[in-house]
Design an enzyme around this catalytic site. Sequence first.
Site, PDB file in Angstrom:
ATOM      1  N   TYR A  52      -1.406   0.018 -11.210  1.00 13.12           N
ATOM      2  CA  TYR A  52      -0.214  -0.326 -10.428  1.00 13.12           C
ATOM      3  C   TYR A  52      -0.063   0.632  -9.255  1.00 13.12           C
ATOM      4  O   TYR A  52       0.186   0.204  -8.122  1.00 13.12           O
ATOM      5  CB  TYR A  52       1.037  -0.285 -11.314  1.00 13.12           C
ATOM      6  CG  TYR A  52       2.287  -0.744 -10.614  1.00 13.12           C
ATOM      7  CD1 TYR A  52       2.538  -2.102 -10.450  1.00 13.12           C
ATOM      8  CD2 TYR A  52       3.207   0.164 -10.116  1.00 13.12           C
ATOM      9  CE1 TYR A  52       3.681  -2.544  -9.800  1.00 13.12           C
ATOM     10  CE2 TYR A  52       4.351  -0.267  -9.469  1.00 13.12           C
ATOM     11  CZ  TYR A  52       4.593  -1.622  -9.316  1.00 13.12           C
ATOM     12  OH  TYR A  52       5.721  -2.043  -8.675  1.00 13.12           O
ATOM     13  N   LYS A  61      -0.232  -0.580  -5.311  1.00 13.13           N
ATOM     14  CA  LYS A  61       0.900  -0.360  -4.412  1.00 13.13           C
ATOM     15  C   LYS A  61       0.537   0.633  -3.309  1.00 13.13           C
ATOM     16  O   LYS A  61       1.044   0.538  -2.197  1.00 13.13           O
ATOM     17  CB  LYS A  61       2.136   0.093  -5.186  1.00 13.13           C
ATOM     18  CG  LYS A  61       2.708  -0.990  -6.079  1.00 13.13           C
ATOM     19  CD  LYS A  61       3.050  -2.240  -5.270  1.00 13.13           C
ATOM     20  CE  LYS A  61       3.593  -3.346  -6.142  1.00 13.13           C
ATOM     21  NZ  LYS A  61       4.022  -4.509  -5.397  1.00 13.13           N
TER      22      LYS A  61
END
Length: 102
Positions: free
Chosen positions: A40, A44
């Site tokens: 993640y 991002k």
Amino acid sequence: MCSTPTSYVIEQLLKQGRGGVVVNLASMLGLVAVSNNIAYSASKGGVVNMTRAAGTMYAKEGIRVNAVANAPVPAQRPLEPEGTLFVCLSLWRFALVRRCSE
């Protein structure tokens, strides 16, 4: 630019020739590394850097590219009753726009 929603929007803005604004959704986890959620954070981080690169690349055409990075904020009170598994997590929660503006 690669095939992303951002690239399709920029392509359309270039065709229209009037500039414009693109807003990507990132996360604070794209700005700081978190060891328990590597994928993640990496994805991002890619959104953050793609936003920076696109903003630099298309500024001369009048296209602004920005990102909104959400982050947890401290809660006023625990959101779960004491004794549950989620008590430690409830001290931090994602904020709603309404709460941040108060």
